[in-house]
Write a protein that holds these residues in place. Structure first.
Motif, PDB file in Angstrom:
ATOM      1  N   SER A 155      52.072  38.365  58.936  1.00 37.32           N
ATOM      2  CA  SER A 155      51.364  37.708  57.791  1.00 37.32           C
ATOM      3  C   SER A 155      50.044  38.187  57.466  1.00 37.32           C
ATOM      4  N   ALA A 156      49.751  38.309  56.171  1.00 38.48           N
ATOM      5  CA  ALA A 156      48.437  39.162  55.643  1.00 38.48           C
ATOM      6  C   ALA A 156      47.411  38.618  56.187  1.00 38.48           C
ATOM      7  N   ILE A 157      46.467  39.629  56.177  1.00 34.18           N
ATOM      8  CA  ILE A 157      45.054  39.207  56.545  1.00 34.18           C
ATOM      9  C   ILE A 157      44.134  38.597  55.076  1.00 34.18           C
ATOM     10  N   MET A 158      44.747  37.310  55.199  1.00 33.65           N
ATOM     11  CA  MET A 158      44.053  36.827  53.970  1.00 33.65           C
ATOM     12  C   MET A 158      43.576  35.371  54.335  1.00 33.65           C
ATOM     13  N   GLN A 159      42.608  34.841  53.773  1.00 38.26           N
ATOM     14  CA  GLN A 159      41.936  33.567  53.733  1.00 38.26           C
ATOM     15  C   GLN A 159      42.964  32.539  53.770  1.00 38.26           C
ATOM     16  N   ALA A 160      43.877  32.911  52.477  1.00 37.78           N
ATOM     17  CA  ALA A 160      44.913  31.610  52.097  1.00 37.78           C
ATOM     18  C   ALA A 160      46.075  32.057  52.733  1.00 37.78           C
ATOM     19  N   VAL A 161      46.076  32.768  53.767  1.00 30.56           N
ATOM     20  CA  VAL A 161      47.354  32.956  54.705  1.00 30.56           C
ATOM     21  C   VAL A 161      47.085  32.789  55.970  1.00 30.56           C
ATOM     22  N   SER A 162      46.633  33.789  56.884  1.00 27.47           N
ATOM     23  CA  SER A 162      46.672  33.659  58.261  1.00 27.47           C
ATOM     24  C   SER A 162      45.345  33.029  59.000  1.00 27.47           C
ATOM     25  N   ASP A 163      45.547  31.754  59.262  1.00 31.01           N
ATOM     26  CA  ASP A 163      44.620  31.085  60.140  1.00 31.01           C
ATOM     27  C   ASP A 163      45.655  30.819  61.469  1.00 31.01           C
ATOM     28  N   ASP A 164      45.021  30.093  62.509  1.00 31.30           N
ATOM     29  CA  ASP A 164      45.339  29.723  63.673  1.00 31.30           C
ATOM     30  C   ASP A 164      46.899  28.932  63.526  1.00 31.30           C
ATOM     31  N   GLU A 169      41.697  38.626  48.347  1.00 29.50           N
ATOM     32  CA  GLU A 169      40.848  38.832  49.123  1.00 29.50           C
ATOM     33  C   GLU A 169      39.661  39.552  48.261  1.00 29.50           C
ATOM     34  N   GLY A 170      40.321  40.187  47.257  1.00 29.18           N
ATOM     35  CA  GLY A 170      39.206  40.880  46.336  1.00 29.18           C
ATOM     36  C   GLY A 170      38.957  39.982  44.972  1.00 29.18           C
ATOM     37  N   SER A 171      39.389  38.600  45.086  1.00 26.75           N
ATOM     38  CA  SER A 171      38.773  37.636  43.922  1.00 26.75           C
ATOM     39  C   SER A 171      37.477  37.068  44.529  1.00 26.75           C
ATOM     40  N   ASN A 172      36.908  36.475  43.274  1.00 30.00           N
ATOM     41  CA  ASN A 172      35.600  35.874  43.357  1.00 30.00           C
ATOM     42  C   ASN A 172      35.512  34.699  44.449  1.00 30.00           C
ATOM     43  N   ARG A 173      36.777  34.215  44.887  1.00 25.53           N
ATOM     44  CA  ARG A 173      36.721  33.092  45.514  1.00 25.53           C
ATOM     45  C   ARG A 173      36.637  33.784  46.845  1.00 25.53           C
ATOM     46  N   ALA A 174      37.340  34.823  47.419  1.00 20.20           N
ATOM     47  CA  ALA A 174      37.288  35.274  48.796  1.00 20.20           C
ATOM     48  C   ALA A 174      36.039  35.949  49.007  1.00 20.20           C
ATOM     49  N   ARG A 175      35.476  36.808  47.831  1.00 24.99           N
ATOM     50  CA  ARG A 175      34.391  37.641  47.927  1.00 24.99           C
ATOM     51  C   ARG A 175      34.408  38.460  49.468  1.00 24.99           C
ATOM     52  N   ASN A 176      35.572  39.108  49.603  1.00 19.33           N
ATOM     53  CA  ASN A 176      35.796  40.003  50.770  1.00 19.33           C
ATOM     54  C   ASN A 176      35.288  41.482  50.398  1.00 19.33           C
ATOM     55  N   TRP A 177      34.221  41.425  50.293  1.00 16.92           N
ATOM     56  CA  TRP A 177      33.567  42.844  49.725  1.00 16.92           C
ATOM     57  C   TRP A 177      33.912  44.048  50.708  1.00 16.92           C
ATOM     58  N   GLN A 178      33.923  43.741  51.871  1.00 25.25           N
ATOM     59  CA  GLN A 178      34.187  44.779  52.973  1.00 25.25           C
ATOM     60  C   GLN A 178      35.536  45.432  52.831  1.00 25.25           C
ATOM     61  N   ARG A 179      36.321  44.645  52.349  1.00 27.82           N
ATOM     62  CA  ARG A 179      37.783  45.222  52.293  1.00 27.82           C
ATOM     63  C   ARG A 179      37.808  46.225  51.033  1.00 27.82           C
ATOM     64  N   TYR A 180      36.877  46.282  49.967  1.00 27.96           N
ATOM     65  CA  TYR A 180      36.769  47.142  49.143  1.00 27.96           C
ATOM     66  C   TYR A 180      35.508  48.153  49.195  1.00 27.96           C
ATOM     67  N   ASP A 181      35.046  47.864  50.176  1.00 23.36           N
ATOM     68  CA  ASP A 181      33.868  48.886  50.348  1.00 23.36           C
ATOM     69  C   ASP A 181      33.879  50.472  50.208  1.00 23.36           C
ATOM     70  N   SER A 215      26.051  45.597  49.629  1.00 19.03           N
ATOM     71  CA  SER A 215      26.979  44.561  50.401  1.00 19.03           C
ATOM     72  C   SER A 215      27.405  43.533  49.294  1.00 19.03           C
ATOM     73  N   LYS A 216      28.360  43.995  48.426  1.00 19.64           N
ATOM     74  CA  LYS A 216      28.423  42.989  47.527  1.00 19.64           C
ATOM     75  C   LYS A 216      29.808  43.328  46.790  1.00 19.64           C
ATOM     76  N   LEU A 217      30.798  42.329  46.161  1.00 17.13           N
ATOM     77  CA  LEU A 217      31.896  42.900  45.418  1.00 17.13           C
ATOM     78  C   LEU A 217      31.117  43.006  43.965  1.00 17.13           C
ATOM     79  N   SER A 218      31.573  44.137  43.568  1.00 21.54           N
ATOM     80  CA  SER A 218      31.049  44.782  42.420  1.00 21.54           C
ATOM     81  C   SER A 218      31.891  44.108  41.255  1.00 21.54           C
ATOM     82  N   PHE A 219      33.170  44.251  41.437  1.00 24.92           N
ATOM     83  CA  PHE A 219      34.082  43.543  40.349  1.00 24.92           C
ATOM     84  C   PHE A 219      35.491  43.118  41.078  1.00 24.92           C
ATOM     85  N   GLU A 220      36.074  42.035  40.489  1.00 14.49           N
ATOM     86  CA  GLU A 220      37.192  41.574  41.087  1.00 14.49           C
ATOM     87  C   GLU A 220      38.421  42.353  41.181  1.00 14.49           C
ATOM     88  N   GLU A 221      39.046  42.523  42.268  1.00 13.72           N
ATOM     89  CA  GLU A 221      40.512  43.349  42.395  1.00 13.72           C
ATOM     90  C   GLU A 221      41.374  42.403  42.711  1.00 13.72           C
TER      91      GLU A 221
END
Ligand code: RVP
Length: 503
Positions: free
Chosen positions: A56-65, A408-420, A425-431
């Motif tokens: 399962s994908a490395i995503m807030q909306a998918v993979s928790d415990d 993960e690249g949406s404003n909701r997740a703001r996972n800037w490290q994934r698109y770094d 240290s910020k998300l410059s635009f949504e992916e």
């Protein structure tokens, strides 16, 4: 001058499998979907393999415990999302590793000084009828009581009444001590005619609940994926920024395998992260890298020491990277080329590096195509987000149940490290986008149903294992017109349930 690929960038829906000869042996019951996860030498076995080729994908909306436990029960691995604090991610890993079938971590908890009004709110949110009252209101706090609907009467009580005034206090509770087996806990339930029994440690801290209702629903899980201590296996995402702190915490928490989570992995940052792991842990910590979409990307990460390599840029259902940045590649073309590179690397070095096709699975048959094209396993986000066990809200919209799913690249997740790519240290635009997906029920039922189809197609191709499928598969590109022919056509459909089921 720029380099041009000869083939257009193709995706799964542009291909079909052409059946091969199937002997009488080719029955669904005889098919094995076992697959390696991490690299191994010719003649040896992979240190980690799965019973089914799904992660399962490395995503807030998918993979928790919770999803991780449900998927491990079916034989796959979840990669717990990295876009959260190191402490929270490590805690999720620990919860998977300490999960015991039948022992449930309480997710409805309240403090004794909170009110009946707050309790009713909590009940509405969680849907649970049993609430643990702990000193600090957490699932691991000191247990001071329990509230069930038998403890209060809304029509006669003020919403301001404190929980401690109507809860069943600890002194009156029947409980079991940590270390009790499930069958001992079940005996306590039966002997005392209870619906639920709390499990506490030596300091009276709550560890779990055991529920009577779970007794009958206990399913058989023939593919359960367990480590050598009989604990569920679980993976974790990491990034190329805080790996020096995050990786040790995840390893310490018991993660079985790591994966660098990046939208584009053909980069020096990935090598630095892999070097860190090799220097600190040698080969004892397993880590995948990615994502790449061609031979050059694969070879770079292979040389850098990745244990598996993940493929896919821009094909995810919530992903708008191709629109935003003009980079990416059709998922089928990417998998086909990377699989060739993997095979060449194996020929040359005797080291087999498993590859994972990440994103863009829309129909169940896309899974079979990805495997036939050379993927050893498949990462899915949208697919898993639809199930009961995913971490997101279930809502009713216009009479249909849906679940939330965001990139993960949406404003909701703001996972800037994934698109770094270095810099701020910020998300410059949504992916990525924020979306709804149709709710689909329990993970177990869906995964079994999807894989039954995969196995059935494998039988049509005369293959009983994934490597055999990869050798025997015959594939054709479909014309735009024959895609129309592939669905129901020239008939008046009575109902559409079948097609919604497939997605
Ligand atoms: P899908 O299964 O098609 O929903 O795709 C899931 C994949 O999409 C993830 O594993 C990840 O590689 C990618 N992803 C996640 N977030 C985003 C985004 O915001 N663009 N993309």
């Amino acid at each position: 001058m720029a380099e041009y690929f000869n083939e257009p960038s193709r995706t799964f829906s542009e291909y079909l499998l052409v059946p091969g000869y199937s002997s009488k042996e080719c029955r669904v019951d005889n098919v094995s979907l076992a697959t390696p996860v991490v690299k191994f030498r010719k003649g040896e076995e992979s240190a980690i393999s799965m019973k089914i080729p799904l992660v399962s994908a490395i995503m807030q909306a998918v993979s928790d415990d919770k999803l991780a436990v449900a998927l491990a029960k079916e034989g796959g691995i979840s990669f717990i999302y990295a876009s959260q604090t190191i402490e929270n991610q490590a805690a999720m890993i620990r919860r998977v590793k300490s999960h015991k079938a039948g022992f449930v971590t309480s997710d409805a908890n309240i403090r004794p000084d909170q009110t009946l009004g707050e309790l009713l709110e909590l009940k509405k949110r969680t849907g649970h009828s049993t609430t643990a009252v702990t000193e600090d209101g957490t699932a691991e706090g000191k247990l001071v009581g329990i509230v069930t609907s038998r403890d209060y009467r809304i029509s006669r009580m003020s919403l301001e009444t404190k929980v401690k005034e109507f809860m069943t206090p600890f002194e009156k509770l029947i409980y079991v001590k940590e270390g009790a087996t499930l069958s001992e806990a079940n005996d306590v339930l039966w002997d005392n005619k209870l619906n639920t029994v709390p499990v506490i440690d030596d300091n009276q801290r709550l560890t779990h609940f055991v529920f009577r209702k779970d007794y009958d629903t206990h399913k058989a899980y023939p593919n359960e994926l367990l480590d050598e201590h009989k604990r569920y296996m679980v993976g974790a995402g990491v990034n190329t920024r805080d790996y020096a702190e995050r990786i040790p915490a995840l390893v310490e928490a018991g993660a079985d395998v790591l994966c660098i989570d990046s939208s584009e992995g053909f980069s020096e940052w990935q090598k630095d992260t892999l070097d860190f792991v090799r220097e600190k842990y040698g080969d004892s910590v397993k880590i995948g890298a990615g994502n790449v979409v061609d031979r050059d990307g694969f070879n770079y990460l292979a040389e850098a020491g990745a244990d598996f390599i993940k493929i896919g840029i821009g094909g995810g259902s919530i992903c708008i990277t191709r629109e935003q940045k003009g980079i990416g590649r059709g998922q089928a073309s990417a998998v086909i080329e990377v699989a060739q590179a993997r095979n060449e690397y194996y020929e040359k070095t005797g080291i087999y590096i498993p590859i994972c096709s990440d994103g863009g699975i829309v129909y169940d048959y896309h899974m079979t195509l990805a495997l036939a094209m050379g993927a050893d396993f498949i990462m899915l986000g949208r697919y898993f987000s639809r199930f009961d066990e995913s971490p997101t809200n279930k809502l009713n919209i216009n009479g249909n149940y849906v679940k939330e799913y965001w990139g993960e690249g949406s404003n909701r997740a703001r996972n800037w490290q994934r698109y770094d790519m270095g810099g701020d240290s910020k998300l410059s635009f949504e992916e990525g986008v924020d979306s709804y997906v149709p709710y689909a029920g329990a993970l177990s039922d869906n995964v079994r149903y999807s894989l039954q189809k995969v196995k059935s197609t494998m039988c049509n191709c005369g293959a009983l294992t994934i490597p055999e499928l990869q050798k025997k598969a015959k594939m054709t590109i479909v014309s735009a017109t024959s895609i129309v022919e592939g669905g129901a056509h020239d008939v008046i459909l009575k109902e559409t349930s079948n097609s919604s089921n497939m997605r």
